[in-house]
Design a protein around this motif. Sequence first.
Motif, short mmCIF file in Angstrom:
data_model
loop_
_atom_site.label_atom_id
_atom_site.label_comp_id
_atom_site.label_asym_id
_atom_site.label_seq_id
_atom_site.Cartn_x
_atom_site.Cartn_y
_atom_site.Cartn_z
N ASP A 47 0.85 -1.18 0.00
CA ASP A 47 0.00 0.00 0.00
C ASP A 47 0.89 1.24 0.00
N MET A 48 1.59 1.43 -1.10
CA MET A 48 2.55 2.51 -1.26
C MET A 48 1.89 3.75 -1.85
N ASP A 49 2.59 4.87 -1.76
CA ASP A 49 2.22 6.07 -2.49
C ASP A 49 2.87 5.97 -3.86
N TRP A 50 2.27 5.17 -4.73
CA TRP A 50 2.86 4.86 -6.03
C TRP A 50 2.90 6.09 -6.93
N GLN A 51 3.89 6.13 -7.83
CA GLN A 51 4.01 7.20 -8.81
C GLN A 51 4.29 6.59 -10.18
N ILE A 52 4.06 7.38 -11.21
CA ILE A 52 4.34 6.93 -12.57
C ILE A 52 5.61 7.61 -13.08
N VAL A 53 6.63 6.83 -13.39
CA VAL A 53 7.89 7.34 -13.92
C VAL A 53 8.23 6.52 -15.15
N LYS A 54 8.41 7.19 -16.27
CA LYS A 54 8.72 6.53 -17.53
C LYS A 54 7.73 5.40 -17.82
N ASN A 55 6.45 5.73 -17.61
CA ASN A 55 5.33 4.81 -17.89
C ASN A 55 5.33 3.57 -17.01
N LYS A 56 6.00 3.61 -15.87
CA LYS A 56 5.98 2.49 -14.94
C LYS A 56 5.40 2.93 -13.60
N LYS A 57 4.63 2.06 -12.97
CA LYS A 57 4.11 2.32 -11.63
C LYS A 57 5.18 1.94 -10.63
N VAL A 58 5.76 2.93 -9.97
CA VAL A 58 6.96 2.70 -9.15
C VAL A 58 6.89 3.44 -7.82
N PHE A 59 7.81 3.06 -6.92
CA PHE A 59 8.00 3.79 -5.67
C PHE A 59 9.48 4.14 -5.55
N PRO A 60 9.85 5.18 -4.78
CA PRO A 60 11.26 5.55 -4.62
C PRO A 60 11.99 4.52 -3.78
N HIS A 61 13.02 3.92 -4.33
CA HIS A 61 13.71 2.79 -3.71
C HIS A 61 15.04 3.22 -3.08
N ARG A 62 15.83 4.00 -3.83
CA ARG A 62 17.15 4.42 -3.37
C ARG A 62 17.44 5.84 -3.89
N ARG A 63 18.31 6.52 -3.17
CA ARG A 63 18.84 7.80 -3.65
C ARG A 63 20.31 7.58 -3.94
N ILE A 64 20.70 7.62 -5.20
CA ILE A 64 22.08 7.35 -5.60
C ILE A 64 22.65 8.63 -6.20
N LYS A 65 23.39 9.36 -5.41
CA LYS A 65 23.93 10.64 -5.84
C LYS A 65 25.30 10.48 -6.50
N SER A 66 25.71 11.51 -7.20
CA SER A 66 27.06 11.54 -7.73
C SER A 66 28.02 11.85 -6.59
N LEU A 67 29.31 11.62 -6.82
CA LEU A 67 30.32 11.91 -5.80
C LEU A 67 30.27 13.38 -5.39
N ASP A 68 30.19 14.28 -6.36
CA ASP A 68 30.16 15.71 -6.05
C ASP A 68 28.94 16.08 -5.22
N LYS A 69 27.80 15.51 -5.57
CA LYS A 69 26.56 15.86 -4.86
C LYS A 69 26.55 15.35 -3.43
N ILE A 70 27.08 14.14 -3.20
CA ILE A 70 27.03 13.62 -1.83
C ILE A 70 28.03 14.34 -0.94
N GLU A 71 29.17 14.73 -1.51
CA GLU A 71 30.14 15.46 -0.70
C GLU A 71 29.66 16.90 -0.43
N GLU A 72 28.92 17.48 -1.37
CA GLU A 72 28.30 18.78 -1.13
C GLU A 72 27.27 18.66 -0.02
N GLU A 73 26.54 17.54 -0.01
CA GLU A 73 25.53 17.30 1.02
C GLU A 73 26.17 17.24 2.40
N PHE A 74 27.29 16.55 2.52
CA PHE A 74 27.98 16.46 3.81
C PHE A 74 28.52 17.83 4.24
#
Length: 246
Positions: free
Chosen positions: A195-222
């Motif tokens: 019973d997820m809050d499903w969304q449509i992404v690229k014509n697929k019914k999906v849920f957010p599973h992981r956040r995979i950032k680039s090296l620059d973005k994750i180090e900026e986050e820290f």
Amino acid sequence: VILRYTMKYYEMHENAYQALKKQGYVSWDRVKDVKELFVHSINKLLEQSLKDFFFSYQNLSVLDLGTGTGTVALFLANLGFKVSGFDVSKTAIEMAKVNAEKLNLNADFLVKDLNLLEVVEHYDFIVDSSFLHCIVPQIERDQILSFVHQSLNEDGLFFVHTMIQSSDMTKMLQGNDYLVLEDDILWSTGNKSWDMDWQIVKNKKVFPHRRIKSLDKIEEEFSRTNFAIMKKEIKYNKGYPSTYSA
């Protein structure tokens, strides 16, 4: 007013741990011998780094976030740390307690939603047991990193082990009908009964599973959340996300 509970995207881990327990495994990595927990890749990285920052481990307090079945927490307890481990999965925490008993180790394992944590104790060391990439919305990531920062003692350290983007993630994505990567978010088609809050992404019914950032973005986050990187290591995995530890 009638309210309907919608499953939080990270609560799908409970289903996974129930299946692992039923199959006789003692960890997320499908280990059946509890003694093999100590040789996990995260523990090997920790073993290499700890001696650079601590002269002694005795009575130092540690919080293991996303502890799962205690793979990292119990390794640290065996070294002499005073350990607490939090996880959202009730089954994972039950398994962690059994693992601790089998290894004759003491650790305080508790069921906690990491997005709802409040600062009540302070720790010498906080560990991310590969959980940060499981937190998708930026506001939730900021809340957790703020909690970590506020929960550390003055000279405390935060160890991160998480996924980041690599230049080649084709083996994970190409020909894979149930994963979609868009805007740093890995979406999954998942279990239709959830019973997820499903969304449509690229014509697929999906849920957010992981956040995979680039090296620059994750180090900026820290940096933005007031952490200074003292040591880091990147393991490049051809065809899959890379592994970032710091």
